[in-house]
Motif scaffolding. Structure first.
Motif, PDB file in Angstrom:
ATOM      1  N   ASN A   1     -49.338  18.969  37.666  1.00 40.87           N
ATOM      2  CA  ASN A   1     -49.575  20.332  38.143  1.00 40.87           C
ATOM      3  C   ASN A   1     -49.006  21.415  37.232  1.00 40.87           C
ATOM      4  OD1 ASN A   1     -50.935  19.365  40.373  1.00 40.87           O
ATOM      5  ND2 ASN A   1     -49.111  19.310  41.655  1.00 40.87           N
ATOM      6  N   SER A   2     -48.169  21.048  36.288  1.00 40.22           N
ATOM      7  CA  SER A   2     -47.608  22.025  35.349  1.00 40.22           C
ATOM      8  C   SER A   2     -48.030  21.651  33.934  1.00 40.22           C
ATOM      9  CB  SER A   2     -46.076  22.051  35.437  1.00 40.22           C
ATOM     10  OG  SER A   2     -45.653  22.430  36.736  1.00 40.22           O
ATOM     11  N   ASP A   3     -48.256  22.647  33.127  1.00 37.60           N
ATOM     12  CA  ASP A   3     -48.645  22.410  31.743  1.00 37.60           C
ATOM     13  C   ASP A   3     -47.379  22.198  30.905  1.00 37.60           C
ATOM     14  OD1 ASP A   3     -49.646  22.362  29.193  1.00 37.60           O
ATOM     15  OD2 ASP A   3     -50.999  24.054  29.474  1.00 37.60           O
ATOM     16  N   PHE A   4     -47.160  20.949  30.480  1.00 33.33           N
ATOM     17  CA  PHE A   4     -45.965  20.606  29.725  1.00 33.33           C
ATOM     18  C   PHE A   4     -46.207  20.638  28.211  1.00 33.33           C
ATOM     19  CE2 PHE A   4     -44.092  19.395  33.673  1.00 33.33           C
ATOM     20  CZ  PHE A   4     -42.730  19.345  33.456  1.00 33.33           C
ATOM     21  N   SER A   5     -47.269  21.273  27.793  1.00 36.47           N
ATOM     22  CA  SER A   5     -47.470  21.409  26.349  1.00 36.47           C
ATOM     23  C   SER A   5     -46.434  22.382  25.788  1.00 36.47           C
ATOM     24  CB  SER A   5     -48.882  21.925  26.056  1.00 36.47           C
ATOM     25  OG  SER A   5     -49.046  23.248  26.536  1.00 36.47           O
ATOM     26  N   LYS A   6     -46.141  22.230  24.513  1.00 36.78           N
ATOM     27  CA  LYS A   6     -45.167  23.127  23.878  1.00 36.78           C
ATOM     28  C   LYS A   6     -45.631  24.571  23.988  1.00 36.78           C
ATOM     29  CE  LYS A   6     -42.770  24.135  19.543  1.00 36.78           C
ATOM     30  NZ  LYS A   6     -42.542  23.747  18.139  1.00 36.78           N
ATOM     31  N   GLN A   7     -46.916  24.776  23.776  1.00 35.57           N
ATOM     32  CA  GLN A   7     -47.465  26.129  23.831  1.00 35.57           C
ATOM     33  C   GLN A   7     -47.212  26.765  25.193  1.00 35.57           C
ATOM     34  OE1 GLN A   7     -51.714  26.268  23.298  1.00 35.57           O
ATOM     35  NE2 GLN A   7     -51.765  28.493  23.065  1.00 35.57           N
ATOM     36  N   ALA A   8     -47.415  25.972  26.269  1.00 34.15           N
ATOM     37  CA  ALA A   8     -47.240  26.518  27.623  1.00 34.15           C
ATOM     38  C   ALA A   8     -45.767  26.798  27.925  1.00 34.15           C
ATOM     39  CB  ALA A   8     -47.815  25.543  28.651  1.00 34.15           C
ATOM     40  N   ILE A   9     -44.882  25.892  27.504  1.00 37.79           N
ATOM     41  CA  ILE A   9     -43.447  26.077  27.775  1.00 37.79           C
ATOM     42  C   ILE A   9     -42.916  27.298  27.022  1.00 37.79           C
ATOM     43  CG2 ILE A   9     -41.152  25.062  27.440  1.00 37.79           C
ATOM     44  CD1 ILE A   9     -42.485  22.312  27.951  1.00 37.79           C
ATOM     45  N   VAL A  10     -43.306  27.414  25.752  1.00 36.06           N
ATOM     46  CA  VAL A  10     -42.877  28.580  24.969  1.00 36.06           C
ATOM     47  C   VAL A  10     -43.443  29.854  25.587  1.00 36.06           C
ATOM     48  CG1 VAL A  10     -43.067  29.729  22.735  1.00 36.06           C
ATOM     49  CG2 VAL A  10     -42.602  27.270  22.840  1.00 36.06           C
ATOM     50  N   LYS A  11     -44.686  29.796  26.027  1.00 35.39           N
ATOM     51  CA  LYS A  11     -45.316  30.958  26.656  1.00 35.39           C
ATOM     52  C   LYS A  11     -44.579  31.351  27.928  1.00 35.39           C
ATOM     53  CE  LYS A  11     -49.781  32.632  28.370  1.00 35.39           C
ATOM     54  NZ  LYS A  11     -51.209  32.277  28.625  1.00 35.39           N
ATOM     55  N   THR A  12     -44.176  30.352  28.722  1.00 34.51           N
ATOM     56  CA  THR A  12     -43.432  30.629  29.958  1.00 34.51           C
ATOM     57  C   THR A  12     -42.113  31.331  29.644  1.00 34.51           C
ATOM     58  OG1 THR A  12     -44.391  28.738  31.115  1.00 34.51           O
ATOM     59  CG2 THR A  12     -42.299  29.582  31.963  1.00 34.51           C
ATOM     60  N   LEU A  13     -41.375  30.786  28.666  1.00 25.65           N
ATOM     61  CA  LEU A  13     -40.090  31.379  28.301  1.00 25.65           C
ATOM     62  C   LEU A  13     -40.265  32.794  27.767  1.00 25.65           C
ATOM     63  CD1 LEU A  13     -37.048  30.994  28.022  1.00 25.65           C
ATOM     64  CD2 LEU A  13     -37.440  29.935  25.795  1.00 25.65           C
ATOM     65  N   ASN A  14     -41.281  32.977  26.943  1.00 23.26           N
ATOM     66  CA  ASN A  14     -41.517  34.307  26.369  1.00 23.26           C
ATOM     67  C   ASN A  14     -41.988  35.303  27.423  1.00 23.26           C
ATOM     68  OD1 ASN A  14     -40.745  33.471  23.826  1.00 23.26           O
ATOM     69  ND2 ASN A  14     -42.835  33.023  23.142  1.00 23.26           N
ATOM     70  N   SER A  15     -42.781  34.805  28.383  1.00 28.90           N
ATOM     71  CA  SER A  15     -43.262  35.715  29.432  1.00 28.90           C
ATOM     72  C   SER A  15     -42.101  36.182  30.299  1.00 28.90           C
ATOM     73  CB  SER A  15     -44.322  35.026  30.294  1.00 28.90           C
ATOM     74  OG  SER A  15     -43.754  33.959  31.047  1.00 28.90           O
ATOM     75  N   TYR A  16     -41.144  35.267  30.565  1.00 30.63           N
ATOM     76  CA  TYR A  16     -39.952  35.678  31.298  1.00 30.63           C
ATOM     77  C   TYR A  16     -39.178  36.739  30.505  1.00 30.63           C
ATOM     78  CZ  TYR A  16     -40.452  31.668  34.496  1.00 30.63           C
ATOM     79  OH  TYR A  16     -40.888  30.774  35.433  1.00 30.63           O
ATOM     80  N   SER A  17     -39.121  36.540  29.197  1.00 33.48           N
ATOM     81  CA  SER A  17     -38.332  37.447  28.351  1.00 33.48           C
ATOM     82  C   SER A  17     -38.918  38.851  28.324  1.00 33.48           C
ATOM     83  CB  SER A  17     -38.263  36.894  26.922  1.00 33.48           C
ATOM     84  OG  SER A  17     -37.666  35.613  26.908  1.00 33.48           O
ATOM     85  N   LYS A  18     -40.208  38.952  28.570  1.00 29.57           N
ATOM     86  CA  LYS A  18     -40.866  40.259  28.545  1.00 29.57           C
ATOM     87  C   LYS A  18     -40.721  41.012  29.864  1.00 29.57           C
ATOM     88  CE  LYS A  18     -44.307  38.800  25.134  1.00 29.57           C
ATOM     89  NZ  LYS A  18     -45.746  38.500  24.891  1.00 29.57           N
ATOM     90  N   GLU A  19     -40.220  40.319  30.881  1.00 30.46           N
ATOM     91  CA  GLU A  19     -40.069  40.976  32.175  1.00 30.46           C
ATOM     92  C   GLU A  19     -38.990  42.063  32.100  1.00 30.46           C
ATOM     93  OE1 GLU A  19     -39.158  38.014  35.051  1.00 30.46           O
ATOM     94  OE2 GLU A  19     -41.117  37.044  34.933  1.00 30.46           O
ATOM     95  N   ASN A  20     -39.284  43.173  32.700  1.00 26.81           N
ATOM     96  CA  ASN A  20     -38.292  44.246  32.803  1.00 26.81           C
ATOM     97  C   ASN A  20     -37.676  44.188  34.194  1.00 26.81           C
ATOM     98  OD1 ASN A  20     -38.726  45.394  30.214  1.00 26.81           O
ATOM     99  ND2 ASN A  20     -40.625  46.325  30.976  1.00 26.81           N
ATOM    100  N   PHE A  21     -36.427  43.793  34.257  1.00 29.64           N
ATOM    101  CA  PHE A  21     -35.777  43.735  35.567  1.00 29.64           C
ATOM    102  C   PHE A  21     -34.301  44.093  35.423  1.00 29.64           C
ATOM    103  CE2 PHE A  21     -35.595  39.411  33.834  1.00 29.64           C
ATOM    104  CZ  PHE A  21     -34.246  39.128  33.927  1.00 29.64           C
ATOM    105  N   ASN A  22     -33.754  44.547  36.507  1.00 30.30           N
ATOM    106  CA  ASN A  22     -32.322  44.836  36.590  1.00 30.30           C
ATOM    107  C   ASN A  22     -31.718  43.897  37.616  1.00 30.30           C
ATOM    108  OD1 ASN A  22     -32.466  47.027  34.753  1.00 30.30           O
ATOM    109  ND2 ASN A  22     -33.305  48.291  36.414  1.00 30.30           N
ATOM    110  N   ILE A  23     -30.434  43.638  37.496  1.00 29.98           N
ATOM    111  CA  ILE A  23     -29.790  42.711  38.426  1.00 29.98           C
ATOM    112  C   ILE A  23     -28.449  43.274  38.886  1.00 29.98           C
ATOM    113  CG2 ILE A  23     -30.847  40.761  37.234  1.00 29.98           C
ATOM    114  CD1 ILE A  23     -27.889  40.102  36.382  1.00 29.98           C
ATOM    115  N   THR A  24     -27.988  42.689  39.965  1.00 24.03           N
ATOM    116  CA  THR A  24     -26.619  42.982  40.411  1.00 24.03           C
ATOM    117  C   THR A  24     -25.854  41.679  40.493  1.00 24.03           C
ATOM    118  OG1 THR A  24     -27.222  42.783  42.755  1.00 24.03           O
ATOM    119  CG2 THR A  24     -27.363  44.975  41.774  1.00 24.03           C
TER     120      THR A  24
END
Length: 469
Positions: free
Chosen positions: A331-354
């Motif tokens: 059910n998850s794409d374990f290709s290198k391309q998909a994993i790198v894309k997932t990590l990079n997509s998280y990195s592009k998120e703009n969020f603040n935390i407490t």
């Protein structure tokens, strides 16, 4: 995992199925490794769905006592599922008048069907409830068709057999063995009916009928060996029981061997017993295949030990150790391309935390580690699987990725990772961190055990305490 790599795992099992005369198969793998999920996905795949007509049985759900014949329940389960498929047109279904069906069905069929369906188990029945009307409709047509078999036709057939002394001797022997419940050669009316239905389905769908019996090693030992003995006996002209093209018994062969020796004694020859239950060889299913193709796809520079090399290593171990399940792999794409894309997509998120009621902006140095951990959890499915995987890995192997481990350590308590040359940090996990030339290295504390699992416990605790706003 990328679809092309799942197809490679499918193709390996396909090659096994296609081997000449490979009609009885033991599909072996460790408990919990995803055998059932794999087989369900295999036979649902468009390529194989057009070739095979599978019937899945799970006897572990039957409500059967030790003195009952589990095989009788298996027969009614098969029949129940055939009715559920609603493929056979009973309006145009012909019963051979001379197969003793009339005598059996006219007196017993309906009562036997109802009583045995009740024993198939709540799980099986509940799964079929939404389709109960179609099942009852098919059952009604079946009983109606049986009633059309002429008593005169049956009597005529019986007289022809009994008029010939030679045929009568043969008939008497087979009638005793085939009608007798419990005989491995039994071929009573229900068995004959299933055989005819299977052949009708194969003719209508142009598919090969396959019977899959799941979790064989999770039922009572007497029932295990009863099933094995029955399915090792051919019905007619070297056909499988009920006329199935292939029969697949799903288990852990090592468990079956252990149960066999416990049941029959340690000195008994298990191989001599078991080899007649499969046509060629046991098919051993494991996550190794997924690991091989994952590593082939996730190419890494072995001279580097950065975050992507760490991900490749930790996911390989997770798949191999079954902390990443077959369901997750599918059910998850374990290709290198998909994993790198997932990590990079998280990195592009703009969020603040407490954290600790303190507002932290997204530019803080912890963010990279936070998103790295988020990626790990996504592909492991949950934090428990990740921690259990870490616990099985040799700590020295993980310390090869010293820069990643060090940066994860600084995530605990959101420590400042802006360091000076030759800074040394003493950790409570029996290793020290040294900063040099913009990289971290790790030194073990002599005479101690590195506490990486404990460190990851603290990392995940920290992760859970952060609130995204």
């Amino acid at each position: 995992m990328a679809k092309e790599y799942i197809e490679k795992v499918f193709a390996k099992f396909e090659d096994h199925l296609y081997l000449p005369n490979n009609n009885r198969i033991i599909f072996s793998g460790k408990f919990g490794i995803g055998k059932s999920y794999f087989l369900n996905e295999f036979f649902k795949d468009e390529k194989y769905e057009n070739e095979y007509f599978p019937i899945f049985l799970n006897p572990v759900n039957y409500s059967v006592s030790n003195n009952q014949d589990i095989f009788e329940l298996i027969k009614f389960d098969i029949l129940f599922q055939i009715l559920d498929k609603n493929i056979v047109d009973f309006d145009n279904f012909d019963f051979p008048a001379g197969n003793l069906v009339y005598q059996y069905f006219s007196n017993k069929f309906l009562n036997d069907f109802i009583s045995n369906v009740d024993l198939l188990g709540e799980t099986i029945i509940e799964e079929q409830l939404p389709k109960s009307y179609s099942i009852l409709k098919s059952l009604g047509k079946l009983i109606s068709k049986v009633s059309e078999v002429s008593k005169g036709d049956f009597d005529k057939f019986k007289k022809e057999i009994e008029a010939n002394p030679d045929l009568k001797i043969i008939k008497d022997f087979f009638e005793k063995e085939e009608i007798k419940i419990g005989s491995i050669y039994e071929n009573n009316a229900v068995t004959q009916l299933i055989y005819q239905l299977i052949k009708k389905i194969e003719s209508k769908t142009k598919k090969k009928a396959v019977l899959i019996i799941d979790d064989l090693d999770r039922i009572d030992p007497e029932h295990i060996f009863r099933i094995l003995n029955i399915f090792s006996a051919h019905d007619r002209e070297n056909e499988n029981k009920f006329g199935f093209e292939k029969i697949v018994l799903v288990c852990d062969i090592k468990n079956i061997e252990s149960i066999y020796h416990h049941f029959y004694g340690k000195e008994t020859d298990f191989f001599g017993y078991i080899n007649k239950f499969y046509s060629l060889e046991v098919y051993n299913y494991s996550n190794n295949d997924y690991v091989i193709w994952f590593e082939e796809n996730f190419k890494a520079d072995y001279f580097k030990k950065g975050k992507f090399e760490f991900l490749r290593y930790i996911f390989s171990q997770g798949i191999y150790q079954n902390f990443i399940s077959a369901r997750q792999i599918f059910n998850s794409d374990f290709s290198k391309q998909a994993i790198v894309k997932t990590l990079n997509s998280y990195s592009k998120e703009n969020f603040n935390i407490t954290y600790n009621n303190q507002f932290l902006i997204s530019s803080n140095t912890f963010q990279e580690s936070y998103l790295f951990i988020k990626t790990l959890i996504k592909y492991f499915g949950n934090t428990k699987n990740l921690i259990n995987c870490i616990d099985t890995i040799d700590s020295h192997s993980l310390l090869n990725y010293s820069d990643v481990i060090a940066r994860l350590y600084f995530f605990i308590g959101l420590k400042n990772a802006n360091n000076k040359e030759n800074d040394i940090f003493i950790t409570p996990y029996n290793f020290n961190i040294k900063y040099n030339s913009n990289e971290f290295s790790i030194e073990e504390v002599e005479g101690t055990r590195i506490l990486l699992k404990e460190m990851f416990d603290d990392i995940l605790t920290q992760y859970k305490e952060i609130v995204i706003i």
